[in-house]
Design a protein around this motif. Structure first.
Motif, PDB file in Angstrom:
ATOM      1  N   GLN A 156       0.816  -1.216   0.000  1.00 36.95           N
ATOM      2  CA  GLN A 156       0.000   0.000   0.000  1.00 36.95           C
ATOM      3  C   GLN A 156       0.852   1.270   0.000  1.00 36.95           C
ATOM      4  O   GLN A 156       0.385   2.327  -0.419  1.00 36.95           O
ATOM      5  N   SER A 157       2.101   1.167   0.426  1.00 41.18           N
ATOM      6  CA  SER A 157       2.962   2.346   0.498  1.00 41.18           C
ATOM      7  C   SER A 157       3.930   2.460  -0.691  1.00 41.18           C
ATOM      8  O   SER A 157       4.740   3.377  -0.730  1.00 41.18           O
ATOM      9  N   VAL A 158       3.830   1.552  -1.669  1.00 44.46           N
ATOM     10  CA  VAL A 158       4.741   1.573  -2.820  1.00 44.46           C
ATOM     11  C   VAL A 158       4.131   2.434  -3.931  1.00 44.46           C
ATOM     12  O   VAL A 158       3.025   2.165  -4.403  1.00 44.46           O
ATOM     13  N   ASP A 159       4.863   3.476  -4.333  1.00 40.31           N
ATOM     14  CA  ASP A 159       4.420   4.321  -5.445  1.00 40.31           C
ATOM     15  C   ASP A 159       4.472   3.537  -6.753  1.00 40.31           C
ATOM     16  O   ASP A 159       5.305   2.651  -6.934  1.00 40.31           O
ATOM     17  N   LYS A 160       3.599   3.905  -7.699  1.00 41.17           N
ATOM     18  CA  LYS A 160       3.517   3.191  -8.977  1.00 41.17           C
ATOM     19  C   LYS A 160       4.832   3.200  -9.739  1.00 41.17           C
ATOM     20  O   LYS A 160       5.163   2.239 -10.423  1.00 41.17           O
TER      21      LYS A 160
END
Length: 69
Positions: free
Chosen positions: A55-59
């Protein structure tokens, strides 16, 4: 040196594959590096932990999805 990425995949019933984690490997490594390894030399990470981390990983830090022809 190339950046490390991690991809957690869960497959069940041989028909469904879900992406559980797709992001920098360093994030997962930081969570397990202090834990003992299993007898097979691998580290164990709960799926709930990978999902929460995802959930905290940017695209822009995820591996690109490629559809097979």
């Amino acid at each position: 040196m190339a950046a490390s990425s991690g991809l957690g995949v869960n497959s069940f019933m041989k028909a469904v594959v879900t992406e559980e984690y797709n992001g920098p490997g360093a994030s997962v490594w930081a969570m397990v590096s202090h834990k003992p390894r299993l007898k097979n030399g691998q580290y164990q990470v709960a799926l709930s932990t990978l999902r929460r981390l995802m959930q905290s990983v940017d695209k822009e830090h995820r591996l690109e999805r490629v559809a097979e022809a």
